[in-house]
Design a protein around this motif. Structure first.
Motif, PDB file in Angstrom:
ATOM      1  N   LEU A 131     -12.652  -7.550  22.448  1.00  0.00           N
ATOM      2  CA  LEU A 131     -12.620  -6.092  22.529  1.00  0.00           C
ATOM      3  C   LEU A 131     -12.425  -5.462  21.149  1.00  0.00           C
ATOM      4  O   LEU A 131     -12.974  -4.399  20.870  1.00  0.00           O
ATOM      5  CB  LEU A 131     -11.507  -5.645  23.481  1.00  0.00           C
ATOM      6  N   ASP A 132     -11.645  -6.128  20.300  1.00  0.00           N
ATOM      7  CA  ASP A 132     -11.485  -5.628  18.931  1.00  0.00           C
ATOM      8  C   ASP A 132     -12.834  -5.576  18.222  1.00  0.00           C
ATOM      9  O   ASP A 132     -13.156  -4.606  17.527  1.00  0.00           O
ATOM     10  CB  ASP A 132     -10.515  -6.516  18.141  1.00  0.00           C
ATOM     11  N   ALA A 133     -13.624  -6.643  18.396  1.00  0.00           N
ATOM     12  CA  ALA A 133     -14.941  -6.690  17.750  1.00  0.00           C
ATOM     13  C   ALA A 133     -15.894  -5.674  18.369  1.00  0.00           C
ATOM     14  O   ALA A 133     -16.679  -5.022  17.676  1.00  0.00           O
ATOM     15  CB  ALA A 133     -15.525  -8.103  17.862  1.00  0.00           C
ATOM     16  N   LEU A 134     -15.813  -5.514  19.681  1.00  0.00           N
ATOM     17  CA  LEU A 134     -16.725  -4.605  20.383  1.00  0.00           C
ATOM     18  C   LEU A 134     -16.475  -3.151  20.018  1.00  0.00           C
ATOM     19  O   LEU A 134     -17.404  -2.357  19.889  1.00  0.00           O
ATOM     20  CB  LEU A 134     -16.575  -4.796  21.894  1.00  0.00           C
ATOM     21  N   THR A 135     -15.193  -2.801  19.834  1.00  0.00           N
ATOM     22  CA  THR A 135     -14.830  -1.407  19.568  1.00  0.00           C
ATOM     23  C   THR A 135     -14.640  -1.116  18.089  1.00  0.00           C
ATOM     24  O   THR A 135     -14.219  -0.007  17.736  1.00  0.00           O
ATOM     25  CB  THR A 135     -13.532  -1.049  20.312  1.00  0.00           C
ATOM     26  N   GLY A 136     -14.914  -2.082  17.241  1.00  0.00           N
ATOM     27  CA  GLY A 136     -14.750  -1.853  15.806  1.00  0.00           C
ATOM     28  C   GLY A 136     -13.306  -1.722  15.384  1.00  0.00           C
ATOM     29  O   GLY A 136     -12.998  -1.072  14.384  1.00  0.00           O
ATOM     30  N   GLY A 137     -12.407  -2.337  16.133  1.00  0.00           N
ATOM     31  CA  GLY A 137     -10.997  -2.313  15.764  1.00  0.00           C
ATOM     32  C   GLY A 137     -10.233  -1.100  16.258  1.00  0.00           C
ATOM     33  O   GLY A 137      -9.056  -0.940  15.937  1.00  0.00           O
ATOM     34  N   SER A 138     -10.853  -0.218  17.047  1.00  0.00           N
ATOM     35  CA  SER A 138     -10.132   0.961  17.542  1.00  0.00           C
ATOM     36  C   SER A 138      -9.200   0.557  18.689  1.00  0.00           C
ATOM     37  O   SER A 138      -9.314  -0.518  19.269  1.00  0.00           O
ATOM     38  CB  SER A 138     -11.124   2.016  18.024  1.00  0.00           C
ATOM     39  N   ALA A 139      -8.262   1.444  18.996  1.00  0.00           N
ATOM     40  CA  ALA A 139      -7.297   1.167  20.062  1.00  0.00           C
ATOM     41  C   ALA A 139      -8.002   1.231  21.414  1.00  0.00           C
ATOM     42  O   ALA A 139      -8.438   2.299  21.845  1.00  0.00           O
ATOM     43  CB  ALA A 139      -6.156   2.170  20.006  1.00  0.00           C
ATOM     44  N   HIS A 140      -8.128   0.089  22.083  1.00  0.00           N
ATOM     45  CA  HIS A 140      -8.894   0.037  23.340  1.00  0.00           C
ATOM     46  C   HIS A 140      -8.023  -0.128  24.570  1.00  0.00           C
ATOM     47  O   HIS A 140      -8.519   0.031  25.692  1.00  0.00           O
ATOM     48  CB  HIS A 140      -9.908  -1.101  23.278  1.00  0.00           C
ATOM     49  N   GLN A 141      -6.730  -0.488  24.398  1.00  0.00           N
ATOM     50  CA  GLN A 141      -5.813  -0.660  25.527  1.00  0.00           C
ATOM     51  C   GLN A 141      -6.315  -1.675  26.544  1.00  0.00           C
ATOM     52  O   GLN A 141      -5.992  -1.602  27.721  1.00  0.00           O
ATOM     53  CB  GLN A 141      -5.546   0.684  26.218  1.00  0.00           C
ATOM     54  N   GLY A 142      -7.140  -2.596  26.084  1.00  0.00           N
ATOM     55  CA  GLY A 142      -7.598  -3.663  26.964  1.00  0.00           C
ATOM     56  C   GLY A 142      -8.767  -3.319  27.851  1.00  0.00           C
ATOM     57  O   GLY A 142      -9.111  -4.092  28.749  1.00  0.00           O
ATOM     58  N   VAL A 143      -9.421  -2.165  27.627  1.00  0.00           N
ATOM     59  CA  VAL A 143     -10.546  -1.789  28.482  1.00  0.00           C
ATOM     60  C   VAL A 143     -11.575  -1.024  27.657  1.00  0.00           C
ATOM     61  O   VAL A 143     -11.239  -0.230  26.780  1.00  0.00           O
ATOM     62  CB  VAL A 143     -10.062  -0.937  29.675  1.00  0.00           C
TER      63      VAL A 143
END
Length: 319
Positions: A131-143
Protein backbone atom coordinates in the motif's frame (compact mmCIF):
# COMPACT_ATOMS: atom_id res chain seq x y z
CA UNK A 1 57.13 -64.12 4.90
CA UNK A 2 60.17 -61.88 4.61
CA UNK A 3 60.90 -60.84 1.09
CA UNK A 4 57.40 -61.62 -0.11
CA UNK A 5 56.86 -59.01 -2.87
CA UNK A 6 53.13 -59.72 -2.98
CA UNK A 7 52.47 -57.80 0.19
CA UNK A 8 50.64 -54.57 -0.79
CA UNK A 9 52.89 -52.42 1.32
CA UNK A 10 56.03 -53.74 -0.33
CA UNK A 11 55.21 -52.74 -3.87
CA UNK A 12 56.74 -49.47 -5.13
CA UNK A 13 54.49 -47.67 -7.51
CA UNK A 14 56.07 -45.70 -10.27
CA UNK A 15 54.87 -43.46 -13.08
CA UNK A 16 52.92 -40.96 -10.98
CA UNK A 17 50.75 -38.74 -13.16
CA UNK A 18 51.65 -35.59 -11.25
CA UNK A 19 55.29 -36.20 -10.94
CA UNK A 20 57.51 -34.52 -8.39
CA UNK A 21 56.60 -30.91 -7.49
CA UNK A 22 58.64 -28.15 -5.93
CA UNK A 23 56.48 -25.56 -4.19
CA UNK A 24 52.84 -24.89 -5.07
CA UNK A 25 53.50 -23.17 -8.34
CA UNK A 26 50.28 -21.20 -7.83
CA UNK A 27 48.15 -24.31 -7.62
CA UNK A 28 46.68 -23.26 -4.24
CA UNK A 29 45.96 -19.68 -5.22
CA UNK A 30 42.44 -20.46 -6.36
CA UNK A 31 41.68 -22.31 -3.16
CA UNK A 32 42.77 -19.31 -1.13
CA UNK A 33 40.51 -16.93 -3.07
CA UNK A 34 37.36 -15.97 -1.08
CA UNK A 35 33.81 -16.08 -2.44
CA UNK A 36 32.89 -12.61 -1.23
CA UNK A 37 30.50 -11.57 1.55
CA UNK A 38 27.55 -13.75 2.36
CA UNK A 39 24.44 -12.52 0.45
CA UNK A 40 21.56 -11.12 2.45
CA UNK A 41 18.85 -13.59 3.34
CA UNK A 42 16.37 -11.90 1.01
CA UNK A 43 18.84 -12.25 -1.90
CA UNK A 44 19.19 -16.02 -1.50
CA UNK A 45 16.57 -17.72 -3.71
CA UNK A 46 16.08 -20.72 -1.44
CA UNK A 47 15.97 -18.81 1.85
CA UNK A 48 12.46 -18.13 3.28
CA UNK A 49 13.16 -14.39 3.17
CA UNK A 50 14.19 -14.70 -0.48
CA UNK A 51 11.00 -16.56 -1.30
CA UNK A 52 8.90 -13.87 0.39
CA UNK A 53 10.69 -11.17 -1.60
CA UNK A 54 10.12 -13.03 -4.87
CA UNK A 55 6.44 -13.50 -4.04
CA UNK A 56 6.04 -9.79 -3.26
CA UNK A 57 7.68 -8.83 -6.55
CA UNK A 58 5.37 -11.22 -8.39
CA UNK A 59 2.30 -9.69 -6.73
CA UNK A 60 3.52 -6.20 -7.55
CA UNK A 61 3.96 -7.09 -11.22
CA UNK A 62 0.56 -8.75 -11.40
CA UNK A 63 -1.23 -5.85 -9.72
CA UNK A 64 -2.44 -2.97 -11.94
CA UNK A 65 0.08 -0.19 -11.41
CA UNK A 66 -0.87 3.31 -10.41
CA UNK A 67 -0.13 5.36 -13.51
CA UNK A 68 -0.14 8.64 -11.63
CA UNK A 69 -2.60 11.48 -11.54
CA UNK A 70 -4.53 12.36 -14.68
CA UNK A 71 -2.91 9.74 -16.91
CA UNK A 72 -4.98 9.39 -20.06
CA UNK A 73 -7.21 6.36 -19.84
CA UNK A 74 -5.50 5.36 -16.61
CA UNK A 75 -6.50 4.85 -13.01
CA UNK A 76 -5.81 6.74 -9.83
CA UNK A 77 -5.55 5.74 -6.20
CA UNK A 78 -7.77 7.06 -3.42
CA UNK A 79 -6.36 6.24 0.01
CA UNK A 80 -7.58 6.61 3.59
CA UNK A 81 -10.76 5.30 5.16
CA UNK A 82 -12.82 8.50 5.04
CA UNK A 83 -11.79 9.31 1.47
CA UNK A 84 -12.47 5.75 0.31
CA UNK A 85 -15.88 5.65 2.01
CA UNK A 86 -16.91 8.96 0.43
CA UNK A 87 -15.74 7.83 -3.00
CA UNK A 88 -17.73 4.60 -2.69
CA UNK A 89 -20.80 6.45 -1.43
CA UNK A 90 -20.57 8.79 -4.41
CA UNK A 91 -20.84 5.78 -6.69
CA UNK A 92 -17.46 6.15 -8.38
CA UNK A 93 -16.61 3.06 -10.45
CA UNK A 94 -13.97 1.15 -8.50
CA UNK A 95 -11.49 -1.04 -10.29
CA UNK A 96 -10.09 -2.69 -7.16
CA UNK A 97 -10.01 -2.41 -3.38
CA UNK A 98 -6.73 -3.04 -1.56
CA UNK A 99 -6.97 -3.83 2.13
CA UNK A 100 -4.09 -4.46 4.50
CA UNK A 101 -4.38 -7.83 6.18
CA UNK A 102 -3.57 -6.22 9.54
CA UNK A 103 -6.05 -3.34 9.16
CA UNK A 104 -8.27 -2.71 12.17
CA UNK A 105 -11.79 -3.96 11.54
CA UNK A 106 -13.57 -0.81 12.73
CA UNK A 107 -16.87 0.59 11.49
CA UNK A 108 -15.28 2.42 8.57
CA UNK A 109 -13.47 -0.68 7.34
CA UNK A 110 -16.64 -2.75 7.52
CA UNK A 111 -18.51 -0.07 5.58
CA UNK A 112 -15.76 -0.02 2.96
CA UNK A 113 -16.09 -3.78 2.49
CA UNK A 114 -19.87 -3.58 2.31
CA UNK A 115 -19.90 -0.75 -0.24
CA UNK A 116 -17.20 -2.46 -2.32
CA UNK A 117 -19.23 -5.68 -2.34
CA UNK A 118 -22.35 -3.78 -3.44
CA UNK A 119 -20.33 -2.15 -6.22
CA UNK A 120 -18.92 -5.50 -7.32
CA UNK A 121 -15.34 -4.34 -6.81
CA UNK A 122 -12.70 -7.06 -6.35
CA UNK A 123 -10.97 -7.06 -2.97
CA UNK A 124 -7.23 -7.75 -2.73
CA UNK A 125 -5.30 -8.46 0.45
CA UNK A 126 -2.14 -6.34 0.54
CA UNK A 127 0.76 -5.73 2.86
CA UNK A 128 1.52 -2.33 4.32
CA UNK A 129 4.55 -2.15 2.04
CA UNK A 130 2.36 -2.82 -1.00
CA UNK A 131 0.00 0.00 0.00
CA UNK A 132 2.92 2.34 0.65
CA UNK A 133 4.15 1.73 -2.89
CA UNK A 134 0.66 2.00 -4.38
CA UNK A 135 -0.13 5.32 -2.70
CA UNK A 136 3.31 6.87 -3.09
CA UNK A 137 3.93 6.84 0.64
CA UNK A 138 0.80 8.80 1.63
CA UNK A 139 -1.18 7.94 4.76
CA UNK A 140 -3.52 5.15 3.62
CA UNK A 141 -4.73 3.72 6.98
CA UNK A 142 -4.56 0.25 5.47
CA UNK A 143 -7.10 0.81 2.69
CA UNK A 144 -7.00 2.15 -0.87
CA UNK A 145 -9.03 1.88 -4.05
CA UNK A 146 -8.29 2.40 -7.71
CA UNK A 147 -10.75 4.62 -9.58
CA UNK A 148 -10.78 6.06 -13.10
CA UNK A 149 -8.74 9.19 -13.68
CA UNK A 150 -10.44 12.29 -12.30
CA UNK A 151 -12.68 14.02 -14.83
CA UNK A 152 -12.41 17.80 -14.57
CA UNK A 153 -15.43 19.96 -15.22
CA UNK A 154 -15.54 22.96 -17.50
CA UNK A 155 -15.53 26.34 -15.66
CA UNK A 156 -18.82 27.24 -17.35
CA UNK A 157 -20.44 24.09 -15.95
CA UNK A 158 -20.04 25.34 -12.38
CA UNK A 159 -22.04 28.49 -13.13
CA UNK A 160 -24.64 26.67 -15.20
CA UNK A 161 -25.26 24.12 -12.44
CA UNK A 162 -25.87 26.83 -9.83
CA UNK A 163 -28.23 28.93 -11.96
CA UNK A 164 -30.16 25.89 -13.20
CA UNK A 165 -30.84 24.78 -9.62
CA UNK A 166 -31.81 28.29 -8.54
CA UNK A 167 -28.84 28.96 -6.27
CA UNK A 168 -26.83 32.15 -5.98
CA UNK A 169 -23.50 31.08 -7.49
CA UNK A 170 -20.51 30.76 -5.17
CA UNK A 171 -17.36 29.63 -6.96
CA UNK A 172 -13.78 29.39 -5.71
CA UNK A 173 -10.70 29.98 -7.85
CA UNK A 174 -7.11 29.16 -6.86
CA UNK A 175 -4.38 31.26 -8.41
CA UNK A 176 -0.98 29.57 -8.29
CA UNK A 177 -1.75 27.16 -5.43
CA UNK A 178 0.59 24.22 -6.06
CA UNK A 179 0.20 22.18 -2.87
CA UNK A 180 -2.45 19.47 -3.40
CA UNK A 181 -3.12 19.46 0.34
CA UNK A 182 -4.31 23.06 0.12
CA UNK A 183 -6.56 22.06 -2.77
CA UNK A 184 -7.91 19.22 -0.64
CA UNK A 185 -8.58 21.59 2.27
CA UNK A 186 -10.32 24.00 -0.14
CA UNK A 187 -12.57 21.21 -1.40
CA UNK A 188 -13.44 20.23 2.14
CA UNK A 189 -14.40 23.82 3.03
CA UNK A 190 -16.28 24.18 -0.26
CA UNK A 191 -18.33 21.10 0.55
CA UNK A 192 -19.04 22.30 4.09
CA UNK A 193 -20.31 25.75 3.01
CA UNK A 194 -22.13 24.80 -0.18
CA UNK A 195 -19.79 26.23 -2.84
CA UNK A 196 -20.59 25.24 -6.41
CA UNK A 197 -17.05 24.21 -7.32
CA UNK A 198 -13.38 25.10 -7.53
CA UNK A 199 -11.49 26.41 -10.55
CA UNK A 200 -7.75 25.72 -10.91
CA UNK A 201 -5.37 26.65 -13.72
CA UNK A 202 -4.48 23.85 -16.11
CA UNK A 203 -0.74 24.50 -15.66
CA UNK A 204 1.53 25.13 -12.70
CA UNK A 205 -1.21 24.37 -10.19
CA UNK A 206 -2.27 21.54 -7.92
CA UNK A 207 -4.61 18.92 -9.31
CA UNK A 208 -6.85 16.30 -7.74
CA UNK A 209 -4.17 13.84 -6.66
CA UNK A 210 -4.03 11.20 -3.94
CA UNK A 211 -2.96 13.87 -1.42
CA UNK A 212 -5.87 16.14 -2.38
CA UNK A 213 -8.34 13.26 -2.07
CA UNK A 214 -6.98 12.39 1.36
CA UNK A 215 -7.14 15.92 2.81
CA UNK A 216 -10.57 16.58 1.28
CA UNK A 217 -11.97 13.69 3.37
CA UNK A 218 -14.03 12.61 0.38
CA UNK A 219 -15.29 16.09 -0.61
CA UNK A 220 -13.51 15.63 -3.94
CA UNK A 221 -16.27 13.16 -4.82
CA UNK A 222 -18.98 15.82 -4.26
CA UNK A 223 -17.44 19.18 -5.17
CA UNK A 224 -16.55 19.53 -8.87
CA UNK A 225 -13.14 20.86 -9.88
CA UNK A 226 -12.80 22.69 -13.19
CA UNK A 227 -9.60 23.38 -15.09
CA UNK A 228 -9.10 26.74 -16.78
CA UNK A 229 -6.69 27.08 -19.68
CA UNK A 230 -6.39 30.79 -18.84
CA UNK A 231 -7.58 31.83 -15.38
CA UNK A 232 -7.83 35.56 -16.23
CA UNK A 233 -10.07 34.89 -19.22
CA UNK A 234 -12.19 32.55 -17.12
CA UNK A 235 -12.68 35.23 -14.45
CA UNK A 236 -13.61 37.77 -17.12
CA UNK A 237 -16.19 35.33 -18.50
CA UNK A 238 -17.67 34.95 -15.01
CA UNK A 239 -17.92 38.74 -14.73
CA UNK A 240 -19.72 38.97 -18.07
CA UNK A 241 -22.17 36.32 -16.80
CA UNK A 242 -23.07 38.57 -13.83
CA UNK A 243 -20.66 37.39 -11.10
CA UNK A 244 -18.52 39.62 -8.91
CA UNK A 245 -14.89 38.55 -8.60
CA UNK A 246 -13.35 39.18 -5.17
CA UNK A 247 -9.70 38.49 -4.47
CA UNK A 248 -8.40 37.51 -1.03
CA UNK A 249 -5.20 39.20 0.08
CA UNK A 250 -3.75 40.49 3.32
CA UNK A 251 -3.62 44.10 2.13
CA UNK A 252 -7.20 44.22 0.89
CA UNK A 253 -9.12 47.42 1.63
CA UNK A 254 -12.28 45.59 2.78
CA UNK A 255 -12.49 43.09 5.63
CA UNK A 256 -14.04 39.83 4.51
CA UNK A 257 -16.63 40.11 7.31
CA UNK A 258 -17.84 43.42 5.86
CA UNK A 259 -18.12 42.21 2.28
CA UNK A 260 -21.46 43.51 0.99
CA UNK A 261 -21.07 41.52 -2.23
CA UNK A 262 -21.35 38.27 -0.27
CA UNK A 263 -25.04 37.95 -1.13
CA UNK A 264 -24.41 38.42 -4.86
CA UNK A 265 -23.21 35.84 -7.42
CA UNK A 266 -19.63 35.56 -6.26
CA UNK A 267 -16.24 34.19 -7.29
CA UNK A 268 -13.64 34.15 -4.50
CA UNK A 269 -10.04 34.07 -5.72
CA UNK A 270 -7.18 32.96 -3.50
CA UNK A 271 -3.50 33.29 -4.42
CA UNK A 272 -0.54 31.25 -3.31
CA UNK A 273 0.94 31.67 0.17
CA UNK A 274 4.26 32.90 -1.14
CA UNK A 275 3.30 35.31 -3.94
CA UNK A 276 -0.37 35.94 -3.31
CA UNK A 277 -2.54 37.01 -6.23
CA UNK A 278 -0.75 37.40 -9.55
CA UNK A 279 -0.76 40.88 -11.11
CA UNK A 280 -3.22 40.13 -13.92
CA UNK A 281 -5.62 38.23 -11.67
CA UNK A 282 -5.56 41.04 -9.14
CA UNK A 283 -6.36 43.59 -11.86
CA UNK A 284 -9.31 41.44 -12.95
CA UNK A 285 -10.88 41.40 -9.46
CA UNK A 286 -13.71 43.84 -8.72
CA UNK A 287 -12.22 44.33 -5.26
CA UNK A 288 -9.75 42.73 -2.87
CA UNK A 289 -10.82 41.67 0.62
CA UNK A 290 -8.62 40.85 3.60
CA UNK A 291 -8.89 38.55 6.60
CA UNK A 292 -7.81 40.53 9.69
CA UNK A 293 -5.09 38.66 11.59
CA UNK A 294 -2.59 39.44 14.33
CA UNK A 295 0.41 41.40 13.14
CA UNK A 296 2.74 38.74 14.51
CA UNK A 297 1.44 36.27 11.91
CA UNK A 298 2.58 36.92 8.36
CA UNK A 299 -0.06 34.92 6.50
CA UNK A 300 -2.63 32.17 6.75
CA UNK A 301 -2.50 28.76 5.19
CA UNK A 302 -4.41 28.80 1.89
CA UNK A 303 -6.87 26.15 3.05
CA UNK A 304 -7.49 28.00 6.33
CA UNK A 305 -7.98 31.34 4.58
CA UNK A 306 -10.58 29.99 2.16
CA UNK A 307 -12.43 28.32 5.04
CA UNK A 308 -12.68 31.63 6.95
CA UNK A 309 -13.79 33.49 3.83
CA UNK A 310 -16.48 30.92 3.06
CA UNK A 311 -17.75 31.07 6.63
CA UNK A 312 -18.15 34.86 6.44
CA UNK A 313 -19.93 34.64 3.09
CA UNK A 314 -22.28 31.94 4.40
CA UNK A 315 -22.94 34.03 7.54
CA UNK A 316 -23.94 37.10 5.53
CA UNK A 317 -26.07 35.06 3.16
CA UNK A 318 -28.01 33.50 6.01
CA UNK A 319 -28.53 36.80 7.87
Amino acid sequence: MAGNSRRPGAVRRTGSKKGPQVGTGGHGRKALRGKGPTPKAEDRPYHPAGKRKAAAQKRSQARPKNRGPRSAGGYEVVAGRNAVVEALRAGLPVRALYLASAADADGRTREVLQLAAEAGAPVHQATRADLDALTGGSAHQGVAIEVPAYRYADPEDLLTSATTEGRTPLILALDGVTDPRNLGATLRSAGAFGADGVVVPARRAAGVTVAAWKVSAGAAARVPVARATNLVRTLEAYKKAGCFVVGLDGDGATAIGDLELATEPLVLVLGSEGKGLSRLVRQTCDLVAAIPIASAVESLNAGTAIGIALYEVARRRSA
